[in-house]
Design an enzyme around this catalytic site. Structure first.
Site, PDB file in Angstrom:
ATOM      1  N   GLN A  26       0.828  -1.204   0.000  1.00 34.20           N
ATOM      2  CA  GLN A  26       0.000   0.000   0.000  1.00 34.20           C
ATOM      3  C   GLN A  26       0.870   1.265   0.000  1.00 34.20           C
ATOM      4  O   GLN A  26       0.576   2.238   0.701  1.00 34.20           O
ATOM      5  CB  GLN A  26      -0.948   0.000   1.201  1.00 34.20           C
ATOM      6  CG  GLN A  26      -2.155  -0.894   1.044  1.00 34.20           C
ATOM      7  CD  GLN A  26      -3.144  -0.364   0.003  1.00 34.20           C
ATOM      8  OE1 GLN A  26      -3.193   0.827  -0.287  1.00 34.20           O
ATOM      9  NE2 GLN A  26      -3.930  -1.267  -0.567  1.00 34.20           N
ATOM     10  N   SER A  27       1.900   1.275  -0.800  1.00 33.69           N
ATOM     11  CA  SER A  27       2.855   2.387  -0.813  1.00 33.69           C
ATOM     12  C   SER A  27       2.258   3.666  -1.399  1.00 33.69           C
ATOM     13  O   SER A  27       1.825   3.696  -2.554  1.00 33.69           O
ATOM     14  CB  SER A  27       4.086   1.985  -1.635  1.00 33.69           C
ATOM     15  OG  SER A  27       4.914   3.094  -1.886  1.00 33.69           O
TER      16      SER A  27
END
Length: 331
Positions: A75-76
């Site tokens: 989930q960068s």
């Protein structure tokens, strides 16, 4: 510091707002809390990485790149903003995503930032937690170069001296806003992970002799490791700017007490902070960076470490798109 000496692509919506959080300040009963809204930088739901990418992407174009590669967690926020910036410039984008949480939640693995990576046209590949992601990036880059692509590699978080220039500039911007409004600031706090945001801020603050302490609330590494990483990058950033030695080791302060079980795994105080900001101020945090930093801020206020009568600025690094990967926990 004359930042116009460095290549830059102006994409971010700057300056970002500086707002007082009256209801949160009242509930905590301590200092007057302000928020620097770097969740409002304008690129694909905003976030702090856009400031860094203005300098990194300009360097990529100067080097003739037709493609960028970077890495981050599933989930960068950084991966998502890189994909969006690349789309804006017509560059290819390939993302290496590391599974740092081991989550099997389909929303975590396919919604939020992951969905936006796809919508921006990036290609992705997944790697297990603990992979040497820098080495993997270089291997992928060499494979693509052998096929004729001109690849520019961006480190995780955009955290190198070029990327840190974005937060040197943020320090100047914040001080200008405070000076124009007659606001005397006692402390600045922010999340600190890959080190570029904190390193850029402390370098900028020290270079202009702001006299304002900066505290980074860690989201992954232990305190000593985080401080060493930030100091090393701040020193390299100061070298790039031509003001070597302006940052001392004592200027770099981190508190990693709110990391919990690990990166990307929110504690209950993280979730409380996300809810408080949402319900008191209408501001969305994320469960990975800004939520953990806000948990630290709230706890320091409750314990009197930030005192009544002080004025604190919380730098919101963005990341609200990740909320949609954590819906099961948040509900």
């Amino acid at each position: 510091m004359h930042l116009a000496r460095f290549p830059r692509r102006f994409v971010a919506h700057l300056p970002t707002p500086l707002e007082r959080m009256d209801r949160l300040s009242e509930v905590l009963g301590g200092p007057e809390i302000w928020i620097k809204r770097d969740d409002c930088t304008g690129l694909s739901t905003g976030g702090n990485k856009t400031r860094k990418l203005e300098f990194l992407m300009a360097e990529a174009l100067e080097q003739g790149a037709d493609m960028v590669i970077t890495q981050g967690a599933t989930q960068s926020n950084h991966a998502r903003q890189t994909a969006a910036f690349a789309a804006r410039l017509g560059l290819g984008c390939h993302l290496l995503l590391e599974d740092r949480t081991g989550s099997n939640d389909p929303n975590y693995n396919g919604n939020g930032n992951v969905l936006l990576d796809y919508l921006h046209g990036a290609t992705t590949e997944k790697h297990p937690g603990g992979t040497d992601m820098a080495a993997e990036m270089e291997a992928v880059a060499e494979t693509l170069r052998a096929k004729g692509r001109k690849v520019y590699v961006i480190p995780g978080g955009g955290s190198n001296p070029v990327g840190a220039l974005g937060y040197v500039n943020c320090a100047y911007e914040l001080l200008g806003q405070c000076n124009d409004r007659g606001l005397r600031i006692d402390h600045i706090v922010t999340a600190t992970g890959s080190a570029g945001t904190q390193a850029g801020l402390i370098t900028g603050l020290k270079a202009i002799n702001a006299g304002i302490p900066l505290l980074g609330f860690g989201v992954r590494a232990p305190k000593e490791k985080q401080e060493e990483n930030v100091f090393a990058l701040a020193a390299r950033t100061a070298d790039l700017l031509g003001c070597s030695g302006v940052v001392g080791r004592a200027d770099v302060v981190a508190d990693s007490s709110y990391v919990g079980a690990g990166y990307g795994i929110p504690r209950e105080d993280t979730l409380e902070a996300v809810r408080m900001f949402a319900q008191l101020e209408g501001i969305l945090l994320d469960p990975v960076y800004s939520g953990k930093a806000a948990a630290g801020l709230i706890d320091w206020c409750r314990k009197g470490r930030f005192k009544k009568g002080q004025r604190i600025v919380f730098i919101h690094t963005g990341g609200s798109a990740a909320l949609f990967g954590y819906d099961g926990i948040l509900r």
